[in-house]
Design an enzyme around this catalytic site. Structure first.
Site, PDB file in Angstrom:
ATOM      1  N   GLU A  71       4.917  30.437  36.574  1.00 43.54           N
ATOM      2  CA  GLU A  71       5.382  31.664  35.904  1.00 43.54           C
ATOM      3  C   GLU A  71       4.242  32.375  35.182  1.00 43.54           C
ATOM      4  O   GLU A  71       3.603  31.796  34.294  1.00 43.54           O
ATOM      5  CB  GLU A  71       6.508  31.330  34.910  1.00 43.54           C
ATOM      6  CG  GLU A  71       7.089  32.592  34.288  1.00 43.54           C
ATOM      7  CD  GLU A  71       8.354  32.349  33.470  1.00 43.54           C
ATOM      8  OE1 GLU A  71       9.111  31.418  33.788  1.00 43.54           O
ATOM      9  OE2 GLU A  71       8.566  33.116  32.511  1.00 43.54           O
ATOM     10  N   LYS A 245      15.248  27.892  27.604  1.00 44.46           N
ATOM     11  CA  LYS A 245      14.523  27.995  28.881  1.00 44.46           C
ATOM     12  C   LYS A 245      13.049  28.296  28.595  1.00 44.46           C
ATOM     13  O   LYS A 245      12.141  27.713  29.194  1.00 44.46           O
ATOM     14  CB  LYS A 245      15.161  29.096  29.748  1.00 44.46           C
ATOM     15  CG  LYS A 245      14.562  29.218  31.130  1.00 44.46           C
ATOM     16  CD  LYS A 245      13.365  30.151  31.179  1.00 44.46           C
ATOM     17  CE  LYS A 245      12.805  30.266  32.590  1.00 44.46           C
ATOM     18  NZ  LYS A 245      11.507  30.951  32.624  1.00 44.46           N
ATOM     19  N   ASP A 261       8.744  13.027  34.303  1.00 45.96           N
ATOM     20  CA  ASP A 261      10.025  13.494  34.854  1.00 45.96           C
ATOM     21  C   ASP A 261      10.577  14.607  33.955  1.00 45.96           C
ATOM     22  O   ASP A 261      11.251  14.338  32.963  1.00 45.96           O
ATOM     23  CB  ASP A 261      10.977  12.295  34.915  1.00 45.96           C
ATOM     24  CG  ASP A 261      12.319  12.645  35.523  1.00 45.96           C
ATOM     25  OD1 ASP A 261      12.621  13.854  35.668  1.00 45.96           O
ATOM     26  OD2 ASP A 261      13.073  11.718  35.842  1.00 45.96           O
TER      27      ASP A 261
HETATM   28  C1  MEV Z   1      10.756  33.790  29.764  1.00 47.79           C
HETATM   29  O1  MEV Z   1      10.512  32.883  30.824  1.00 47.79           O
HETATM   30  C2  MEV Z   1      11.105  33.062  28.477  1.00 47.79           C
HETATM   31  C3  MEV Z   1      11.700  33.943  27.367  1.00 47.79           C
HETATM   32  O2  MEV Z   1      12.814  34.648  27.872  1.00 47.79           O
HETATM   33  C4  MEV Z   1      12.102  33.025  26.228  1.00 47.79           C
HETATM   34  C5  MEV Z   1      12.894  33.698  25.134  1.00 47.79           C
HETATM   35  O3  MEV Z   1      13.570  34.711  25.376  1.00 47.79           O
HETATM   36  O4  MEV Z   1      12.882  33.148  24.009  1.00 47.79           O
HETATM   37  C6  MEV Z   1      10.689  34.971  26.894  1.00 47.79           C
END
Ligand code: MEV
Length: 411
Positions: A71, A245, A261
């Site tokens: 990413e 995430k 893992d």
């Molecule tokens: C992007 O991969 C992750 C974010 O969306 C995390 C967040 O919103 O805190 C920027």
């Protein structure tokens, strides 16, 4: 006799794939002998980019942290967050106990009371079976620490074996011990449904804390916005999912880089995030009473290893561990959690400010410039022009590269 696919060599398998000759050549070029026995039906290694967090201070030590991710902007954001936390004195770690992993014997149609009495009577036999199954673990100071019975609705019950796993994640050790102990439960043979470790990680929680001055954040208003966004993650599960995430963008990238893992840690993290009955963000950020610092905290279950598992076959992971230069698995956990906190801080700062698209689009422009055939020297100029134009298409990258080459030859 025709060999089955799984019986073929990696090269034979590639030959049988529905791929162009060029793709087959690429698959063959990336094959490794070290990893061909790690999984079934191996055909090739899968390359992913690795980047570095240049400096992260944790517990008074400085670390260079490897991250493997596809990413864009994740590594840049982690560096940014690390820089801010370093300015605040680095990440602190709250004391943690020895690494423990749980294993479950799952019973149906059973009386938990009978099972509890049985476990109490057989405790020394259970200990002996565990030790006989994993003597090397005991030699290193690990082993079975606790046996507990938990009643569940519908006449179900779980016997949980808690095992000190030393420097390894311990998945194999726990499953081996469970299978060795299971025959002791012969009177409950009919009711014993399954035996498997649990990734919940209740006994392996770790907490890190960090702070950043409001000045470093660009003022008290921004610090208040970050705190307010953090509070949002405590009440809105939809926001919490996105925030977590983002946290795992960082944590999973280091886990992957160190041969761990990441699915286990993510699953445990999500379950922990829902421990109060509603899914919440795993971090929290608050302003100090004097409004001079923003303080953050992250607690996560962490069952990972510094030895064992697939590590012997993953030379890059070994090199990354050498780069991290941690003394034991607890130190590795601390660095990974600290990196997560930095990643989260950078995300909250970006989305309460200019947003994340500028960073993403800059990386996207680099990829487009590269695909258009720009050299290392030409890439910055192509990226800058695409950003100016706000057009991130392949056609525009090609056109811009052509224009830059013309203007450079004219000058
Ligand atoms: C992007 O991969 C992750 C974010 O969306 C995390 C967040 O919103 O805190 C920027």
């Amino acid at each position: 006799m025709v060999k089955k696919f799984y019986q073929q060599s990696p090269a034979e398998r590639v030959a049988a794939l529905n791929l162009s000759d060029a793709a087959k050549a690429n698959f063959l070029a990336d094959q490794s002998t070290a990893r061909q026995s790690l999984i079934e039906n191996y055909v090739t290694d899968y390359p992913l980019p690795e980047g570095i967090v240049k400096e992260l201070l944790v517990g008074g030590r400085s670390y260079q942290v490897p991250m493997v991710t596809e990413e864009p902007s994740v590594v840049a954001a982690a560096n940014n967050g690390a820089r801010l936390l370093n300015l605040g004195g680095g990440v602190r770690v709250l004391a943690a106990g020895e690494p423990l992993l749980g294993g479950q014997l799952l019973f149906t149609a059973v009386s938990a009371t009978d099972l509890t009495a049985f476990v109490a009577a057989k405790r020394s036999a259970i200990d002996a079976a565990a030790q006989a199954a994993k003597p090397s673990l005991y030699q290193r100071g690990g082993g079975l620490r606790d046996v507990a019975v938990r009643a569940l609705p519908g006449r179900r019950a779980v016997v949980t074996l808690t095992v000190a796993t030393g420097q390894a994640m311990g998945a194999n050790a726990v499953n081996t011990i469970l299978e060795a102990v299971a025959p002791i439960f012969q009177p409950f043979e009919e009711q014993l449904l399954a035996k498997i470790l649990t990734n919940a990680g209740h006994d392996s929680l770790l907490t890190v804390q960090g702070r950043v001055s409001v000045t470093a954040l660009g003022g008290v208003d921004r610090a208040k916005q970050i705190a307010a966004l953090s509070a949002f993650g405590a009440v809105d599960p939809d926001r919490a999912v996105t925030e977590n995430k983002g946290l795992f963008n960082g944590i999973a990238a280091v886990l992957l880089a160190t041969g761990n893992d990441f699915r286990a840690v993510e699953a445990a993290g999500h379950a922990y995030a829902a421990r109060h009955g509603r899914y919440q963000s795993l971090t929290s950020w608050q302003l100090t009473a004097q409004e001079d610092f923003l303080e953050g905290e992250l607690t996560l279950p962490m069952n990972i290893g510094l030895v064992g598992g697939a590590l012997a076959s993953l030379s890059r992971a070994q090199e990354n561990l050498a780069l991290l230069d941690v003394q034991d698995v607890q130190e590795l956990k601390q660095v990974i959690l600290a990196l997560g906190l930095a990643q989260n801080l950078a995300a909250l700062k970006a989305i309460t400010g200019p947003g994340i698209q500028a960073g993403h689009m800059k990386m996207q422009a680099r990829v487009l410039a590269q695909e258009a055939g720009a050299s290392e020297a030409e890439i910055p100029a192509v990226v800058a022009r695409l950003q100016e134009l706000g057009d991130y298409s392949q056609a525009k990258a090609q056109q811009v590269l052509g224009e830059i080459r013309t203007s450079w030859t004219q000058n």
